[in-house]
Design a protein around this motif. Structure first.
Motif, PDB file in Angstrom:
ATOM      1  N   ALA A  13      38.142  38.608  27.190  1.00 52.75           N
ATOM      2  CA  ALA A  13      39.207  39.616  27.146  1.00 52.75           C
ATOM      3  C   ALA A  13      40.537  38.983  27.548  1.00 52.75           C
ATOM      4  CB  ALA A  13      38.870  40.789  28.063  1.00 52.75           C
ATOM      5  N   SER A  14      40.720  37.724  27.160  1.00 49.87           N
ATOM      6  CA  SER A  14      41.950  36.999  27.485  1.00 49.87           C
ATOM      7  C   SER A  14      43.087  37.440  26.562  1.00 49.87           C
ATOM      8  CB  SER A  14      41.713  35.497  27.365  1.00 49.87           C
ATOM      9  OG  SER A  14      41.350  35.152  26.043  1.00 49.87           O
ATOM     10  N   SER A  15      44.265  36.860  26.765  1.00 52.32           N
ATOM     11  CA  SER A  15      45.444  37.290  26.008  1.00 52.32           C
ATOM     12  C   SER A  15      45.301  37.053  24.504  1.00 52.32           C
ATOM     13  CB  SER A  15      46.689  36.569  26.526  1.00 52.32           C
ATOM     14  OG  SER A  15      46.524  35.164  26.460  1.00 52.32           O
ATOM     15  N   SER A  16      44.506  36.059  24.109  1.00 47.78           N
ATOM     16  CA  SER A  16      44.316  35.810  22.673  1.00 47.78           C
ATOM     17  C   SER A  16      43.565  36.946  21.990  1.00 47.78           C
ATOM     18  CB  SER A  16      43.580  34.483  22.453  1.00 47.78           C
ATOM     19  OG  SER A  16      42.319  34.503  23.092  1.00 47.78           O
ATOM     20  N   MET A  17      42.870  37.755  22.782  1.00 50.64           N
ATOM     21  CA  MET A  17      42.146  38.902  22.227  1.00 50.64           C
ATOM     22  C   MET A  17      42.994  40.173  22.194  1.00 50.64           C
ATOM     23  SD  MET A  17      39.113  38.176  21.126  1.00 50.64           S
ATOM     24  CE  MET A  17      38.308  39.786  21.110  1.00 50.64           C
ATOM     25  N   LYS A  18      44.204  40.119  22.769  1.00 53.52           N
ATOM     26  CA  LYS A  18      45.050  41.316  22.847  1.00 53.52           C
ATOM     27  C   LYS A  18      45.305  41.954  21.479  1.00 53.52           C
ATOM     28  CE  LYS A  18      47.497  44.227  25.272  1.00 53.52           C
ATOM     29  NZ  LYS A  18      46.857  45.113  26.283  1.00 53.52           N
ATOM     30  N   PRO A  19      45.596  41.164  20.424  1.00 52.40           N
ATOM     31  CA  PRO A  19      45.820  41.797  19.118  1.00 52.40           C
ATOM     32  C   PRO A  19      44.576  42.504  18.560  1.00 52.40           C
ATOM     33  CG  PRO A  19      46.647  39.544  19.139  1.00 52.40           C
ATOM     34  CD  PRO A  19      45.822  39.712  20.370  1.00 52.40           C
ATOM     35  N   HIS A  20      43.427  42.172  19.130  1.00 50.90           N
ATOM     36  CA  HIS A  20      42.160  42.716  18.627  1.00 50.90           C
ATOM     37  C   HIS A  20      41.533  43.700  19.623  1.00 50.90           C
ATOM     38  CE1 HIS A  20      42.793  39.354  15.973  1.00 50.90           C
ATOM     39  NE2 HIS A  20      42.675  38.509  16.979  1.00 50.90           N
ATOM     40  N   GLU A  21      42.339  44.143  20.585  1.00 47.57           N
ATOM     41  CA  GLU A  21      41.820  44.979  21.667  1.00 47.57           C
ATOM     42  C   GLU A  21      41.177  46.272  21.155  1.00 47.57           C
ATOM     43  OE1 GLU A  21      44.011  45.249  25.597  1.00 47.57           O
ATOM     44  OE2 GLU A  21      44.405  47.239  24.750  1.00 47.57           O
ATOM     45  N   ALA A  22      41.835  46.932  20.203  1.00 47.24           N
ATOM     46  CA  ALA A  22      41.291  48.200  19.677  1.00 47.24           C
ATOM     47  C   ALA A  22      39.952  47.969  18.987  1.00 47.24           C
ATOM     48  CB  ALA A  22      42.290  48.842  18.714  1.00 47.24           C
ATOM     49  N   VAL A  23      39.861  46.894  18.208  1.00 44.89           N
ATOM     50  CA  VAL A  23      38.605  46.589  17.508  1.00 44.89           C
ATOM     51  C   VAL A  23      37.527  46.194  18.515  1.00 44.89           C
ATOM     52  CG1 VAL A  23      37.501  44.982  15.893  1.00 44.89           C
ATOM     53  CG2 VAL A  23      39.727  45.982  15.345  1.00 44.89           C
ATOM     54  N   LEU A  24      37.904  45.445  19.542  1.00 40.54           N
ATOM     55  CA  LEU A  24      36.949  45.077  20.590  1.00 40.54           C
ATOM     56  C   LEU A  24      36.337  46.323  21.216  1.00 40.54           C
ATOM     57  CD1 LEU A  24      35.585  43.262  22.695  1.00 40.54           C
ATOM     58  CD2 LEU A  24      37.759  43.232  23.948  1.00 40.54           C
ATOM     59  N   ASN A  25      37.180  47.270  21.596  1.00 40.25           N
ATOM     60  CA  ASN A  25      36.674  48.483  22.242  1.00 40.25           C
ATOM     61  C   ASN A  25      35.853  49.334  21.284  1.00 40.25           C
ATOM     62  OD1 ASN A  25      37.642  48.754  25.150  1.00 40.25           O
ATOM     63  ND2 ASN A  25      39.512  48.111  24.136  1.00 40.25           N
ATOM     64  N   ALA A  26      36.274  49.403  20.028  1.00 39.24           N
ATOM     65  CA  ALA A  26      35.497  50.155  19.034  1.00 39.24           C
ATOM     66  C   ALA A  26      34.131  49.516  18.807  1.00 39.24           C
ATOM     67  CB  ALA A  26      36.272  50.237  17.721  1.00 39.24           C
ATOM     68  N   THR A  27      34.106  48.188  18.809  1.00 36.64           N
ATOM     69  CA  THR A  27      32.850  47.468  18.592  1.00 36.64           C
ATOM     70  C   THR A  27      31.914  47.651  19.768  1.00 36.64           C
ATOM     71  OG1 THR A  27      34.053  45.827  17.269  1.00 36.64           O
ATOM     72  CG2 THR A  27      31.877  45.211  18.036  1.00 36.64           C
ATOM     73  N   LEU A  28      32.444  47.595  20.981  1.00 38.87           N
ATOM     74  CA  LEU A  28      31.606  47.834  22.162  1.00 38.87           C
ATOM     75  C   LEU A  28      31.092  49.273  22.185  1.00 38.87           C
ATOM     76  CD1 LEU A  28      33.586  45.900  24.925  1.00 38.87           C
ATOM     77  CD2 LEU A  28      31.376  45.275  23.911  1.00 38.87           C
ATOM     78  N   SER A  29      31.918  50.213  21.745  1.00 37.72           N
ATOM     79  CA  SER A  29      31.474  51.612  21.669  1.00 37.72           C
ATOM     80  C   SER A  29      30.334  51.773  20.676  1.00 37.72           C
ATOM     81  CB  SER A  29      32.636  52.518  21.274  1.00 37.72           C
ATOM     82  OG  SER A  29      33.607  52.567  22.304  1.00 37.72           O
ATOM     83  N   ARG A  30      30.423  51.032  19.577  1.00 39.69           N
ATOM     84  CA  ARG A  30      29.333  51.071  18.581  1.00 39.69           C
ATOM     85  C   ARG A  30      28.042  50.501  19.164  1.00 39.69           C
ATOM     86  NH1 ARG A  30      27.929  47.257  14.740  1.00 39.69           N
ATOM     87  NH2 ARG A  30      29.910  46.138  14.981  1.00 39.69           N
ATOM     88  N   LEU A  31      28.167  49.414  19.924  1.00 44.03           N
ATOM     89  CA  LEU A  31      26.993  48.842  20.584  1.00 44.03           C
ATOM     90  C   LEU A  31      26.376  49.863  21.534  1.00 44.03           C
ATOM     91  CD1 LEU A  31      25.168  46.430  21.355  1.00 44.03           C
ATOM     92  CD2 LEU A  31      26.868  45.842  23.090  1.00 44.03           C
ATOM     93  N   HIS A  32      27.235  50.490  22.336  1.00 39.11           N
ATOM     94  CA  HIS A  32      26.750  51.508  23.275  1.00 39.11           C
ATOM     95  C   HIS A  32      26.034  52.638  22.538  1.00 39.11           C
ATOM     96  CE1 HIS A  32      27.532  55.440  25.325  1.00 39.11           C
ATOM     97  NE2 HIS A  32      26.845  54.811  26.252  1.00 39.11           N
ATOM     98  N   TYR A  33      26.633  53.126  21.453  1.00 42.72           N
ATOM     99  CA  TYR A  33      26.031  54.223  20.695  1.00 42.72           C
ATOM    100  C   TYR A  33      24.658  53.831  20.163  1.00 42.72           C
ATOM    101  CZ  TYR A  33      25.144  57.543  16.949  1.00 42.72           C
ATOM    102  OH  TYR A  33      24.548  58.469  16.129  1.00 42.72           O
ATOM    103  N   ASN A  34      24.564  52.640  19.587  1.00 43.74           N
ATOM    104  CA  ASN A  34      23.299  52.203  19.000  1.00 43.74           C
ATOM    105  C   ASN A  34      22.207  52.009  20.044  1.00 43.74           C
ATOM    106  OD1 ASN A  34      23.493  51.756  15.949  1.00 43.74           O
ATOM    107  ND2 ASN A  34      25.336  50.732  16.630  1.00 43.74           N
ATOM    108  N   LEU A  35      22.585  51.559  21.209  1.00 42.34           N
ATOM    109  CA  LEU A  35      21.601  51.408  22.283  1.00 42.34           C
ATOM    110  C   LEU A  35      21.221  52.757  22.875  1.00 42.34           C
ATOM    111  CD1 LEU A  35      23.040  48.275  24.128  1.00 42.34           C
ATOM    112  CD2 LEU A  35      20.993  48.359  22.697  1.00 42.34           C
ATOM    113  N   ALA A  36      22.221  53.601  23.097  1.00 41.27           N
ATOM    114  CA  ALA A  36      21.974  54.896  23.738  1.00 41.27           C
ATOM    115  C   ALA A  36      21.137  55.825  22.866  1.00 41.27           C
ATOM    116  CB  ALA A  36      23.302  55.565  24.093  1.00 41.27           C
ATOM    117  N   THR A  37      21.210  55.641  21.560  1.00 39.94           N
ATOM    118  CA  THR A  37      20.459  56.513  20.648  1.00 39.94           C
ATOM    119  C   THR A  37      19.134  55.891  20.212  1.00 39.94           C
ATOM    120  OG1 THR A  37      21.728  55.655  18.761  1.00 39.94           O
ATOM    121  CG2 THR A  37      22.520  57.685  19.800  1.00 39.94           C
ATOM    122  N   ASN A  38      18.781  54.777  20.806  1.00 46.26           N
ATOM    123  CA  ASN A  38      17.495  54.136  20.527  1.00 46.26           C
ATOM    124  C   ASN A  38      16.771  53.957  21.854  1.00 46.26           C
ATOM    125  OD1 ASN A  38      15.356  52.390  19.845  1.00 46.26           O
ATOM    126  ND2 ASN A  38      16.544  51.439  18.210  1.00 46.26           N
TER     127      ASN A  38
END
Length: 216
Positions: A13-38
Motif C-alpha cells: 500500500a505504498s505511494s506507487s499504489m496510490k493511483p490504484h487505491e480504488a481498485v485495490l479496495n474493490a478487489t479486496l472487497s471482492r475477496l472478502h465477499y467470495n470468502l464470506a459467502t463460501n
C-alpha cells in the motif's frame, strides 16, 4: 478436530499504489465477499489482511471472513518497508497460531500471500525475512509471492518459498485483480483437500517454480 489454514494477505500500500487505491479496495472487497459467502472455505482458511508501506497496518486480524461485515478501506502512501512487514508477520503468526489452537483447531503451516508492485525501500529486510522463515521456528510460513508493476523478480525470488508469480506486462490493476483471483482459487483448492494447494494458472502471470523450498 477441524483443520485450519492461517492465511495472511499481505499487500503493498505504498505511494506507487496510490493511483490504484480504488481498485485495490474493490478487489479486496471482492475477496472478502467470495470468502464470506463460501462457508467451507472461510471456516478452513482463517484470514488476516495486512497492508504495508512505511508502516505496517493489520487491516483485519485473523478472522473467519463469514464473521467480518466489511473490510476497512486501505489508504496508500509512503515507502515499501519489507523488513517491518516481515517482523510484524512473525509477531502475528505467533499470536494467531496460539489463539487458533485455543479454539481446538488443528493448525496447518501458515500461508503468506505477498503482493507487491515495487522494490523494498529498506536495505536490511533480508534479516527480518530470515527470522520469518527460519526452519528452527516451528511456525515458519509458506510464502507465495505475486509481483507486478515495478516489482523486481530477483528480489521476489528471495521472498517466495512456495510459489512465485510474475506479471507478464499486464497493467497494475488487471494484475492485482488476477493475483487476488489466484489467491482465492488457491484457498478453494486447499479447502477441498484439507492441505495447502497452489493454483498455478493465474491470468497475466508467469508461474515460476521455486527452486528451493523450506522443509516442513
Amino acid at each position: 478436530m477441524s483443520v485450519c489454514l492461517p492465511t495472511y494477505v499481505v499487500i503493498d500500500a505504498s505511494s506507487s499504489m496510490k493511483p490504484h487505491e480504488a481498485v485495490l479496495n474493490a478487489t479486496l472487497s471482492r475477496l472478502h465477499y467470495n470468502l464470506a459467502t463460501n462457508p467451507r472455505v472461510s471456516e478452513f482458511a482463517r484470514v488476516s489482511v495486512i497492508a504495508f508501506s512505511t508502516e505496517v497496518h493489520v487491516v483485519i486480524p485473523m478472522s473467519d471472513m463469514e464473521q467480518v461485515p466489511a473490510l476497512p478501506e486501505v489508504i496508500c502512501g509512503g515507502g515499501t518497508e519489507y523488513g517491518k512487514t516481515f517482523d510484524r508477520l512473525r509477531e502475528c503468526i505467533e499470536e494467531d497460531v496460539r489463539d487458533l489452537r485455543m479454539q481446538n483447531l488443528s493448525v496447518l503451516r501458515p500461508a503468506v500471500f505477498f503482493l507487491t508492485d515495487g522494490a523494498p525501500t529498506d536495505s536490511r529486510w533480508q534479516d527480518s525475512f530470515r527470522r520469518l522463515v527460519d526452519k528452527g521456528w516451528a511456525r515458519h510460513p509458506h510464502v507465495i509471492a505475486y509481483g507486478f508493476g515495478s516489482a523486481q523478480r530477483e528480489v521476489l525470488e528471495k521472498v517466495a518459498t512456495k510459489a512465485l508469480f510474475i506479471a507478464d506486462g499486464s497493467d497494475t490493476e488487471s494484475a492485482l485483480s488476477s493475483a487476488i483471483s489466484g489467491l482465492l482459487n488457491s484457498l478453494i483448492a486447499s479447502s477441498n483437500t484439507g492441505e495447502m494447494r497452489i493454483a498455478t494458472e493465474v491470468k497475466g502471470f508467469e508461474y515460476v517454480q521455486v527452486a528451493q523450498e523450506y522443509i516442513d
